[in-house]
Design a protein around this motif. Structure first.
Motif, short mmCIF file in Angstrom:
data_model
loop_
_atom_site.label_atom_id
_atom_site.label_comp_id
_atom_site.label_asym_id
_atom_site.label_seq_id
_atom_site.Cartn_x
_atom_site.Cartn_y
_atom_site.Cartn_z
N TYR A 1 0.91 -1.12 0.05
CA TYR A 1 -0.10 0.04 -0.08
C TYR A 1 0.99 1.28 0.08
O TYR A 1 0.52 2.19 -0.75
N GLY A 2 1.85 1.30 0.61
CA GLY A 2 2.72 2.33 0.59
C GLY A 2 3.49 2.67 -0.66
O GLY A 2 3.43 3.80 -0.89
N VAL A 3 3.65 1.70 -1.57
CA VAL A 3 4.06 2.08 -2.95
C VAL A 3 2.93 2.40 -3.66
O VAL A 3 2.94 3.39 -4.32
N LEU A 4 1.80 2.05 -3.41
CA LEU A 4 0.50 2.46 -4.23
C LEU A 4 0.09 3.94 -3.87
O LEU A 4 -0.36 4.77 -4.77
N ARG A 5 0.46 4.28 -2.50
CA ARG A 5 0.12 5.47 -2.04
C ARG A 5 0.87 6.62 -2.79
O ARG A 5 0.67 7.58 -3.14
N VAL A 6 2.40 6.25 -3.11
CA VAL A 6 3.08 7.18 -3.85
C VAL A 6 2.54 7.49 -5.11
O VAL A 6 2.43 8.38 -5.61
N PHE A 7 1.84 6.32 -5.79
CA PHE A 7 1.18 6.63 -7.10
C PHE A 7 0.12 7.34 -6.98
O PHE A 7 -0.09 8.35 -7.84
N ILE A 8 -0.83 7.40 -5.86
CA ILE A 8 -1.78 8.13 -5.87
C ILE A 8 -1.50 9.56 -5.64
O ILE A 8 -2.08 10.55 -6.36
N LEU A 9 -0.44 9.99 -4.86
CA LEU A 9 -0.14 11.27 -4.71
C LEU A 9 0.29 12.07 -5.65
O LEU A 9 0.34 13.13 -5.84
N ASN A 10 1.21 11.06 -6.62
CA ASN A 10 1.81 11.76 -7.61
C ASN A 10 1.27 11.61 -9.06
O ASN A 10 1.64 12.59 -9.97
N VAL A 11 0.22 10.70 -9.12
CA VAL A 11 -0.48 10.65 -10.35
C VAL A 11 -1.79 11.20 -10.43
O VAL A 11 -2.11 11.98 -11.15
N THR A 12 -2.50 10.36 -9.60
CA THR A 12 -4.18 10.78 -9.55
C THR A 12 -4.40 11.90 -8.77
O THR A 12 -5.38 12.59 -8.92
N LYS A 13 -3.50 12.35 -7.71
CA LYS A 13 -3.72 13.48 -7.06
C LYS A 13 -5.06 13.28 -6.08
O LYS A 13 -5.38 14.27 -5.47
N VAL A 14 -5.50 12.33 -6.08
CA VAL A 14 -6.58 11.90 -4.93
C VAL A 14 -6.17 11.37 -3.92
O VAL A 14 -5.52 10.00 -4.15
N TRP A 15 -6.26 11.87 -2.65
CA TRP A 15 -5.60 11.21 -1.34
C TRP A 15 -6.98 10.79 -0.42
O TRP A 15 -7.61 11.95 0.04
N ILE A 16 -7.15 9.76 -0.22
CA ILE A 16 -8.10 9.17 0.75
C ILE A 16 -7.41 8.21 1.63
O ILE A 16 -7.20 7.00 1.25
N PRO A 17 -7.06 8.69 2.63
CA PRO A 17 -6.29 7.56 3.43
C PRO A 17 -7.23 6.39 4.02
O PRO A 17 -8.53 6.63 4.02
N PRO A 18 -6.63 5.26 4.36
CA PRO A 18 -7.57 4.10 4.57
C PRO A 18 -8.20 4.24 5.95
O PRO A 18 -9.12 3.53 6.14
N GLN A 19 -7.98 5.28 6.77
CA GLN A 19 -8.68 5.53 7.93
C GLN A 19 -10.07 6.24 7.75
O GLN A 19 -10.95 6.00 8.56
N VAL A 20 -10.37 6.85 6.62
CA VAL A 20 -11.43 7.39 6.30
C VAL A 20 -12.38 6.26 6.05
O VAL A 20 -12.31 5.37 5.59
N VAL A 21 -13.64 6.69 6.73
CA VAL A 21 -14.73 5.84 6.70
C VAL A 21 -15.84 6.17 5.67
O VAL A 21 -16.26 7.44 5.64
N ILE A 22 -16.08 5.62 4.66
CA ILE A 22 -16.91 5.70 3.60
C ILE A 22 -18.09 4.76 3.55
O ILE A 22 -17.74 3.59 3.57
N GLY A 23 -19.31 5.36 3.36
CA GLY A 23 -20.36 4.32 3.06
C GLY A 23 -20.52 3.97 1.67
O GLY A 23 -19.49 4.05 0.96
N ASP A 24 -21.74 3.42 1.41
CA ASP A 24 -21.81 2.58 0.32
C ASP A 24 -22.11 3.81 -1.10
O ASP A 24 -22.35 4.71 -0.83
#
Length: 198
Positions: free
Chosen positions: A60-83
């Motif tokens: 996940y740490g490697v994928l996180r770098v991808f998020i921050l540098n490519v998609t610019k969408v940052w949703i940490p895994p601690q966030v609680v999201i409904g359906d």
């Protein structure tokens, strides 16, 4: 509000399938990719086997770098999201604080920040909420159900259900009451015409 992403393989498959359909039915869509990486990170953090959790979190740490540098969408895994969460456009940045709770069927545009406001506590967002482009939702606040937050709006106070929020600083207007009044005119007109015919 469904708060957890656990519940077995079928539940996870249902979540991913729903994400896929909501985000253009493309595995290359930045919103879909970002959301699946969030789901993977949440799954990895909940593993009970410490070795498996360690390995999964390193990935996940490697994928996180991808998020921050490519998609610019940052949703940490601690966030609680409904359906049925929907990132409507992933054409700009999206940043959500780890302590945020988001309800069911929420839609968020690009260039949105949801997080703290110089203090403890993060927003709790109800069901069926829409957050427009370039908006911020900050602080230990509650956003009610069926709220519409307009573009370029800065929200730092509680918002009751069935409201529309516009501007910076935000101004809150009742939403469904206005639509109900407008919608009642044809019915009232039809009733009046019926009375005239009698």
């Amino acid at each position: 509000m469904t708060l957890e992403t656990g519940g077995g393989g079928r539940h996870v498959f249902r979540l991913i399938k729903g994400d896929y359909h909501r985000h253009g039915r493309s595995v290359l869509d930045a919103a879909f990719v970002s959301l699946e990486i969030y789901r993977y990170g949440r799954w990895a953090s909940q593993l009970t086997n410490p070795v498996a959790r360690w390995i999964a979190n390193k990935i996940y740490g490697v994928l996180r770098v991808f998020i921050l540098n490519v998609t610019k969408v940052w949703i940490p895994p601690q966030v609680v999201i409904g359906d049925d969460f929907h990132i409507i456009h992933a054409e700009g940045m999206l940043s959500i604080h780890p302590d945020v709770v988001i309800g069911d069927r929420c839609g968020i545009m690009h260039n949105v920040t949801i997080g703290r406001n110089m203090g403890d506590g993060a927003p709790v967002i109800g069901d069926d909420v829409f957050i427009g482009v370039n908006s911020t939702v900050l602080g230990n606040i509650r956003i009610g159900d069926r709220v519409r937050i307009g573009a370029n709006t800065a929200v730092s106070t509680n918002v009751p259900s069935d409201s529309t929020v516009i501007g910076s600083p935000a101004r809150i207007y009742p939403r469904l009451a206005l639509f109900g009044q407008a919608g009642s005119k044809p019915a009232a007109r039809a009733q009046a015409q019926k009375s005239e015919g009698d």
